[in-house]
Scaffold this motif. Structure first.
Motif, short mmCIF file in Angstrom:
data_model
loop_
_atom_site.label_atom_id
_atom_site.label_comp_id
_atom_site.label_asym_id
_atom_site.label_seq_id
_atom_site.Cartn_x
_atom_site.Cartn_y
_atom_site.Cartn_z
N ALA A 1 0.83 -1.20 0.00
CA ALA A 1 0.00 0.00 0.00
C ALA A 1 0.87 1.26 0.00
CB ALA A 1 -0.91 0.00 1.22
N ASP A 2 0.24 2.38 -0.34
CA ASP A 2 0.92 3.67 -0.29
C ASP A 2 0.77 4.24 1.12
OD1 ASP A 2 1.99 6.15 -0.62
OD2 ASP A 2 0.53 6.85 -2.11
N TRP A 3 1.74 3.98 1.95
CA TRP A 3 1.66 4.37 3.36
C TRP A 3 1.60 5.89 3.53
CZ3 TRP A 3 6.36 0.75 4.64
CH2 TRP A 3 5.96 -0.59 4.52
N ALA A 4 2.10 6.64 2.55
CA ALA A 4 2.13 8.09 2.67
C ALA A 4 0.73 8.69 2.79
CB ALA A 4 2.85 8.70 1.47
N GLN A 5 -0.27 7.96 2.32
CA GLN A 5 -1.65 8.46 2.37
C GLN A 5 -2.38 8.08 3.65
OE1 GLN A 5 -2.57 10.55 -0.09
NE2 GLN A 5 -0.47 10.21 -0.78
N TRP A 6 -1.75 7.32 4.51
CA TRP A 6 -2.40 6.86 5.74
C TRP A 6 -2.37 7.94 6.81
CZ3 TRP A 6 -0.41 1.14 6.59
CH2 TRP A 6 -0.84 0.35 5.51
N VAL A 7 -3.31 7.86 7.72
CA VAL A 7 -3.41 8.83 8.81
C VAL A 7 -2.36 8.53 9.88
CG1 VAL A 7 -4.89 9.73 10.64
CG2 VAL A 7 -5.88 9.14 8.41
N GLN A 8 -1.60 9.55 10.22
CA GLN A 8 -0.58 9.39 11.27
C GLN A 8 -1.24 9.40 12.65
OE1 GLN A 8 2.70 8.72 10.60
NE2 GLN A 8 1.85 8.58 8.53
N PRO A 9 -0.82 8.52 13.55
CA PRO A 9 -1.41 8.51 14.90
C PRO A 9 -1.37 9.86 15.59
CG PRO A 9 -0.10 6.55 14.56
CD PRO A 9 0.16 7.42 13.37
N ASP A 10 -0.25 10.59 15.44
CA ASP A 10 -0.13 11.90 16.08
C ASP A 10 -1.15 12.89 15.53
OD1 ASP A 10 1.93 10.91 17.57
OD2 ASP A 10 3.52 11.89 16.43
N ALA A 11 -1.41 12.80 14.21
CA ALA A 11 -2.39 13.70 13.59
C ALA A 11 -3.80 13.40 14.09
CB ALA A 11 -2.33 13.57 12.07
N GLY B 1 -22.29 14.70 18.96
CA GLY B 1 -22.98 13.78 18.06
C GLY B 1 -22.37 13.72 16.68
N ALA B 2 -21.18 14.28 16.51
CA ALA B 2 -20.54 14.31 15.20
C ALA B 2 -19.75 13.03 14.93
CB ALA B 2 -19.62 15.51 15.08
N LEU B 3 -19.77 12.60 13.68
CA LEU B 3 -18.93 11.50 13.20
C LEU B 3 -17.95 12.15 12.22
CD1 LEU B 3 -21.70 8.83 12.52
CD2 LEU B 3 -20.41 9.20 14.64
N LEU B 4 -16.75 12.42 12.69
CA LEU B 4 -15.81 13.26 11.96
C LEU B 4 -14.81 12.45 11.15
CD1 LEU B 4 -14.81 16.18 11.48
CD2 LEU B 4 -13.36 15.91 13.49
N PRO B 5 -14.89 12.49 9.82
CA PRO B 5 -13.90 11.76 9.02
C PRO B 5 -12.50 12.35 9.19
CG PRO B 5 -15.82 12.37 7.71
CD PRO B 5 -15.90 13.14 9.00
N VAL B 6 -11.52 11.48 9.28
CA VAL B 6 -10.11 11.90 9.34
C VAL B 6 -9.38 11.06 8.31
CG1 VAL B 6 -8.07 12.18 10.79
CG2 VAL B 6 -10.35 12.37 11.81
N SER B 7 -9.06 11.68 7.17
CA SER B 7 -8.60 10.89 6.03
C SER B 7 -7.29 11.34 5.42
CB SER B 7 -9.68 10.90 4.93
OG SER B 7 -9.98 12.23 4.54
N ARG B 8 -6.69 12.39 5.95
CA ARG B 8 -5.42 12.89 5.41
C ARG B 8 -4.26 12.38 6.24
NH1 ARG B 8 -5.58 17.39 2.01
NH2 ARG B 8 -3.69 18.23 2.98
#
Length: 225
Positions: A188-198, A216-223
């Motif tokens: 996989a392209d690991w560069a596109q994965w979410v960093q734990p610190d982020a 009540g928000a479901l917040l996407p975190v995709s960068r």
């Protein structure tokens, strides 16, 4: 100084979340099924060997934390697990395991901590959902369904607590960059994965005064971050 509880606190994401809150000046209690953490938790409390699928153990953990550190102001439910498996391989066992790890741990810990959270000004609960639970791919049924349970718990509890000073939100990361995920997906392209610190910084925001209007928000975190 707030008391913050992080379940799954000895894992990669749990350690990152705990570190972010410590850097913010909070005291952190980490709870994990593993017996001990690989790093220190300065000024905090570590409880290892705790099975959060057991409501009695969850309640005992909350009692010890409040006795040592005072009322819980923030709960971050990181504890959970992942499996990729087609339905015809081990459906009943896998589905039960995923619901136990991802949904039951969240329910038992939240229920145990709720009385003290409701008594604290500016309290917050942040759950770990999953972007992949929104539309389940092949082999993702058990994992996605268990994370959808976390999503619905988040929405329902936010409505139940609408008249209180406790917010409830969930982050929905895509793939988190961990050693286990890299081993499972070496091409996989690991560069596109979410960093734990982020991801930890997003969680820190949801537990901050700046996010008091969000519940009540479901917040996407995709960068990648």
């Amino acid at each position: 100084m707030r008391t913050v509880v992080v379940t799954g606190g000895f894992g990669v994401l749990g350690r990152a979340v705990a570190a972010a809150f410590r850097e913010n000046g909070d005291r952190v209690a980490r709870i994990d099924f593993a017996p001990q953490a690989a790093d220190a938790n300065p000024g905090g409390l570590d409880l290892g060997g705790v099975d959060l699928t057991d409501a009695t153990q969850a309640a005992a953990a909350v009692a010890e934390i409040t006795d040592v550190m005072g009322g819980i102001a923030v709960l971050v439910n990181v504890a959970g697990g992942f499996v990729w498996e087609p339905l015809d391989e081990d459906a009943p066992g896998t589905w039960a395991r995923m619901f136990a790890m991802n949904a039951t741990t969240c329910v038992t810990m939240t229920a145990a901590a709720l009385p003290t959270l409701k008594s604290m000004p500016g309290a917050a609960i942040v759950n770990i959902g999953a972007g992949s639970a929104l539309v389940a791919g092949a082999g993702m049924g058990a994992y996605a369904a268990s994370k959808q349970a976390v999503h619905k718990l988040t929405e329902s509890l936010a409505a139940e607590l609408a008249g209180s000073d406790c917010t409830v939100n969930a982050v929905l990361p895509s793939i988190i960059d961990t050693p286990a995920n890299r081993a499972d997906m070496p091409d996989a392209d690991w560069a596109q994965w979410v960093q734990p610190d982020a991801l930890a910084r997003v969680i820190l925001f949801l537990a901050s005064p700046g996010a008091r209007a969000i519940s009540g928000a479901l917040l996407p975190v995709s960068r990648g971050g």
